[in-house]
Design a protein around this motif. Structure first.
Motif, PDB file in Angstrom:
ATOM      1  N   PRO A  54     -10.499   6.377  -1.330  1.00  0.00           N
ATOM      2  CA  PRO A  54      -9.494   5.460  -1.863  1.00  0.00           C
ATOM      3  C   PRO A  54     -10.112   4.518  -2.904  1.00  0.00           C
ATOM      4  O   PRO A  54     -11.216   4.038  -2.739  1.00  0.00           O
ATOM      5  CB  PRO A  54      -9.029   4.676  -0.629  1.00  0.00           C
ATOM      6  CG  PRO A  54      -9.368   5.551   0.513  1.00  0.00           C
ATOM      7  CD  PRO A  54     -10.588   6.309   0.111  1.00  0.00           C
ATOM      8  N   ARG A  55      -9.374   4.316  -3.992  1.00  0.00           N
ATOM      9  CA  ARG A  55      -9.866   3.482  -5.078  1.00  0.00           C
ATOM     10  C   ARG A  55      -8.654   2.907  -5.786  1.00  0.00           C
ATOM     11  O   ARG A  55      -7.638   3.566  -5.927  1.00  0.00           O
ATOM     12  CB  ARG A  55     -10.679   4.354  -6.032  1.00  0.00           C
ATOM     13  CG  ARG A  55     -11.034   3.736  -7.353  1.00  0.00           C
ATOM     14  CD  ARG A  55     -11.830   4.712  -8.214  1.00  0.00           C
ATOM     15  NE  ARG A  55     -11.075   5.897  -8.583  1.00  0.00           N
ATOM     16  CZ  ARG A  55     -10.221   5.960  -9.606  1.00  0.00           C
ATOM     17  NH1 ARG A  55     -10.007   4.905 -10.336  1.00  0.00           N
ATOM     18  NH2 ARG A  55      -9.582   7.067  -9.888  1.00  0.00           N
ATOM     19  N   SER A  56      -8.758   1.674  -6.221  1.00  0.00           N
ATOM     20  CA  SER A  56      -7.712   1.120  -7.074  1.00  0.00           C
ATOM     21  C   SER A  56      -8.312   0.015  -7.925  1.00  0.00           C
ATOM     22  O   SER A  56      -9.118  -0.775  -7.456  1.00  0.00           O
ATOM     23  CB  SER A  56      -6.534   0.588  -6.252  1.00  0.00           C
ATOM     24  OG  SER A  56      -6.932  -0.499  -5.463  1.00  0.00           O
ATOM     25  N   LEU A  57      -7.926   0.011  -9.192  1.00  0.00           N
ATOM     26  CA  LEU A  57      -8.389  -1.023 -10.097  1.00  0.00           C
ATOM     27  C   LEU A  57      -7.640  -2.316  -9.804  1.00  0.00           C
ATOM     28  O   LEU A  57      -6.497  -2.300  -9.356  1.00  0.00           O
ATOM     29  CB  LEU A  57      -8.146  -0.594 -11.542  1.00  0.00           C
ATOM     30  CG  LEU A  57      -8.880   0.667 -12.000  1.00  0.00           C
ATOM     31  CD1 LEU A  57      -8.553   0.971 -13.456  1.00  0.00           C
ATOM     32  CD2 LEU A  57     -10.371   0.545 -11.798  1.00  0.00           C
ATOM     33  N   GLY A  58      -8.282  -3.435 -10.067  1.00  0.00           N
ATOM     34  CA  GLY A  58      -7.660  -4.731  -9.833  1.00  0.00           C
ATOM     35  C   GLY A  58      -7.974  -5.702 -10.946  1.00  0.00           C
ATOM     36  O   GLY A  58      -8.571  -5.345 -11.972  1.00  0.00           O
ATOM     37  N   ALA A  59      -7.571  -6.950 -10.730  1.00  0.00           N
ATOM     38  CA  ALA A  59      -7.789  -7.989 -11.737  1.00  0.00           C
ATOM     39  C   ALA A  59      -9.264  -8.067 -12.097  1.00  0.00           C
ATOM     40  O   ALA A  59     -10.138  -8.038 -11.238  1.00  0.00           O
ATOM     41  CB  ALA A  59      -7.295  -9.329 -11.201  1.00  0.00           C
ATOM     42  N   GLY A  60      -9.525  -8.135 -13.409  1.00  0.00           N
ATOM     43  CA  GLY A  60     -10.893  -8.212 -13.900  1.00  0.00           C
ATOM     44  C   GLY A  60     -11.460  -6.871 -14.332  1.00  0.00           C
ATOM     45  O   GLY A  60     -12.446  -6.824 -15.074  1.00  0.00           O
ATOM     46  N   ASP A  61     -10.860  -5.769 -13.874  1.00  0.00           N
ATOM     47  CA  ASP A  61     -11.302  -4.441 -14.297  1.00  0.00           C
ATOM     48  C   ASP A  61     -10.746  -4.127 -15.679  1.00  0.00           C
ATOM     49  O   ASP A  61      -9.672  -4.602 -16.054  1.00  0.00           O
ATOM     50  CB  ASP A  61     -10.829  -3.359 -13.315  1.00  0.00           C
ATOM     51  CG  ASP A  61     -11.531  -3.436 -11.981  1.00  0.00           C
ATOM     52  OD1 ASP A  61     -12.727  -3.798 -11.964  1.00  0.00           O
ATOM     53  OD2 ASP A  61     -10.895  -3.142 -10.951  1.00  0.00           O
ATOM     54  N   VAL A 175      -8.078  -6.017 -20.436  1.00  0.00           N
ATOM     55  CA  VAL A 175      -8.587  -6.286 -19.092  1.00  0.00           C
ATOM     56  C   VAL A 175      -7.378  -6.504 -18.182  1.00  0.00           C
ATOM     57  O   VAL A 175      -6.410  -7.176 -18.570  1.00  0.00           O
ATOM     58  CB  VAL A 175      -9.528  -7.514 -19.074  1.00  0.00           C
ATOM     59  CG1 VAL A 175      -9.889  -7.905 -17.641  1.00  0.00           C
ATOM     60  CG2 VAL A 175     -10.773  -7.209 -19.879  1.00  0.00           C
ATOM     61  N   ILE A 176      -7.434  -5.933 -16.993  1.00  0.00           N
ATOM     62  CA  ILE A 176      -6.332  -6.073 -16.029  1.00  0.00           C
ATOM     63  C   ILE A 176      -6.282  -7.525 -15.546  1.00  0.00           C
ATOM     64  O   ILE A 176      -7.271  -8.044 -15.033  1.00  0.00           O
ATOM     65  CB  ILE A 176      -6.511  -5.101 -14.847  1.00  0.00           C
ATOM     66  CG1 ILE A 176      -6.456  -3.656 -15.345  1.00  0.00           C
ATOM     67  CG2 ILE A 176      -5.453  -5.356 -13.771  1.00  0.00           C
ATOM     68  CD1 ILE A 176      -6.840  -2.620 -14.305  1.00  0.00           C
ATOM     69  N   GLU A 177      -5.127  -8.163 -15.737  1.00  0.00           N
ATOM     70  CA  GLU A 177      -4.946  -9.547 -15.305  1.00  0.00           C
ATOM     71  C   GLU A 177      -4.381  -9.631 -13.892  1.00  0.00           C
ATOM     72  O   GLU A 177      -4.657 -10.587 -13.172  1.00  0.00           O
ATOM     73  CB  GLU A 177      -4.019 -10.275 -16.275  1.00  0.00           C
ATOM     74  CG  GLU A 177      -4.601 -10.415 -17.666  1.00  0.00           C
ATOM     75  CD  GLU A 177      -3.669 -11.140 -18.618  1.00  0.00           C
ATOM     76  OE1 GLU A 177      -2.508 -11.413 -18.248  1.00  0.00           O
ATOM     77  OE2 GLU A 177      -4.105 -11.432 -19.744  1.00  0.00           O
ATOM     78  N   ALA A 178      -3.562  -8.659 -13.515  1.00  0.00           N
ATOM     79  CA  ALA A 178      -2.965  -8.650 -12.175  1.00  0.00           C
ATOM     80  C   ALA A 178      -2.629  -7.217 -11.797  1.00  0.00           C
ATOM     81  O   ALA A 178      -2.339  -6.390 -12.663  1.00  0.00           O
ATOM     82  CB  ALA A 178      -1.710  -9.515 -12.138  1.00  0.00           C
ATOM     83  N   ALA A 179      -2.688  -6.938 -10.506  1.00  0.00           N
ATOM     84  CA  ALA A 179      -2.345  -5.611  -9.997  1.00  0.00           C
ATOM     85  C   ALA A 179      -1.544  -5.780  -8.712  1.00  0.00           C
ATOM     86  O   ALA A 179      -1.896  -6.596  -7.859  1.00  0.00           O
ATOM     87  CB  ALA A 179      -3.611  -4.798  -9.731  1.00  0.00           C
ATOM     88  N   TYR A 180      -0.459  -5.032  -8.605  1.00  0.00           N
ATOM     89  CA  TYR A 180       0.405  -5.093  -7.432  1.00  0.00           C
ATOM     90  C   TYR A 180       0.689  -3.680  -6.941  1.00  0.00           C
ATOM     91  O   TYR A 180       0.854  -2.766  -7.746  1.00  0.00           O
ATOM     92  CB  TYR A 180       1.739  -5.775  -7.766  1.00  0.00           C
ATOM     93  CG  TYR A 180       1.569  -7.145  -8.354  1.00  0.00           C
ATOM     94  CD1 TYR A 180       1.318  -8.247  -7.543  1.00  0.00           C
ATOM     95  CD2 TYR A 180       1.652  -7.338  -9.733  1.00  0.00           C
ATOM     96  CE1 TYR A 180       1.159  -9.514  -8.095  1.00  0.00           C
ATOM     97  CE2 TYR A 180       1.492  -8.595 -10.284  1.00  0.00           C
ATOM     98  CZ  TYR A 180       1.245  -9.683  -9.463  1.00  0.00           C
ATOM     99  OH  TYR A 180       1.080 -10.925 -10.006  1.00  0.00           O
ATOM    100  N   ALA A 181       0.761  -3.517  -5.626  1.00  0.00           N
ATOM    101  CA  ALA A 181       1.063  -2.207  -5.052  1.00  0.00           C
ATOM    102  C   ALA A 181       2.110  -2.352  -3.962  1.00  0.00           C
ATOM    103  O   ALA A 181       2.077  -3.303  -3.181  1.00  0.00           O
ATOM    104  CB  ALA A 181      -0.195  -1.564  -4.476  1.00  0.00           C
ATOM    105  N   GLU A 182       3.036  -1.411  -3.951  1.00  0.00           N
ATOM    106  CA  GLU A 182       4.084  -1.284  -2.929  1.00  0.00           C
ATOM    107  C   GLU A 182       5.110  -2.403  -2.989  1.00  0.00           C
ATOM    108  O   GLU A 182       6.259  -2.173  -3.291  1.00  0.00           O
ATOM    109  CB  GLU A 182       3.459  -1.185  -1.535  1.00  0.00           C
ATOM    110  CG  GLU A 182       4.448  -0.796  -0.462  1.00  0.00           C
ATOM    111  CD  GLU A 182       3.795  -0.609   0.889  1.00  0.00           C
ATOM    112  OE1 GLU A 182       4.538  -0.390   1.845  1.00  0.00           O
ATOM    113  OE2 GLU A 182       2.565  -0.679   0.999  1.00  0.00           O
ATOM    114  N   VAL A 183       4.728  -3.648  -2.695  1.00  0.00           N
ATOM    115  CA  VAL A 183       5.654  -4.776  -2.751  1.00  0.00           C
ATOM    116  C   VAL A 183       5.294  -5.635  -3.960  1.00  0.00           C
ATOM    117  O   VAL A 183       4.168  -6.131  -4.057  1.00  0.00           O
ATOM    118  CB  VAL A 183       5.595  -5.614  -1.460  1.00  0.00           C
ATOM    119  CG1 VAL A 183       6.544  -6.797  -1.555  1.00  0.00           C
ATOM    120  CG2 VAL A 183       5.942  -4.753  -0.251  1.00  0.00           C
TER     121      VAL A 183
END
Length: 198
Positions: A54-61, A175-183
């Protein structure tokens, strides 16, 4: 003669026993296969089994490189996003959570309008769903935001390996500032984030 008949009966008994054993093995294997098939059919859209860790990019990536073609024929790539804040949404219309969130994303897109750059501020990318299915869903539900139908999950896997819907807010510097999943946050909160500092 008697000994020969006994040996034949024993041999026949062994063959019959072996056949029964093979039949049992085949029956158990078939049952396992059916159970796996049923489990795959009833797996939710949110808890996907990923073949890789499992992997997911997030804020700062940094936003990974990708290229897609939109429903209107425009080509969009990571480099074309530079210089403006954009939202990338991964979805599949068979996913109940995605169906719940897509109207909220449409409200964000409506609030942003068109900045005249030719690059959408909100970009929806299907995960494993073709153009016909996505187009029908967009039409039936009054959605107008641009989308790219991807029959595989190659673009999605650049960002994550499981869970949709998934939303990324990408800054002007890619650059990714925010990441949201599902909700996801309410449309108003997402719109405010998209309009920050502009």
């Amino acid at each position: 003669m008697y000994n020969y008949d006994i040996k034949c009966m024993r041999a026949g008994g062994d063959v019959a026993g072996m056949a029964r054993g093979l039949a049992r093995i085949f029956m158990v294997a078939s049952l396992v296969a059916v159970c796996l098939l049923v489990a795959a059919l009833f797996a939710g859209c949110v808890t996907d089994a990923a073949p890789e860790p499992p992997r997911s990019l997030g804020a700062g990536d940094r936003c990974p490189y990708f290229e897609v073609v939109l429903d209107d024929g425009r080509a969009v790539s990571t480099s074309s996003l530079a210089g403006r804040r954009v939202m990338i949404v991964f979805f599949n219309t068979s996913c109940a959570d995605c169906r719940r969130e897509l109207p909220e994303i449409q409200r964000v897109a409506d609030g942003l309008g068109d900045d005249g750059s030719g690059v959408p501020r909100v970009l929806c990318v299907s995960r494993g769903e073709g153009a016909g299915s996505v187009a029908a869903y967009w039409r039936d539900n009054g959605l107008t935001m641009p989308y790219s139908a991807q029959t595989d999950a190659a673009v999605y896997r650049e960002f994550a390996t499981s869970v949709i819907p998934r939303v990324y807010i990408i800054g002007a510097d890619l650059v990714i500032e925010a990441a949201y999943a599902e909700v996801l946050p309410p449309a108003g909160a997402l719109l405010s984030q998209m309009l920050e500092g502009q």
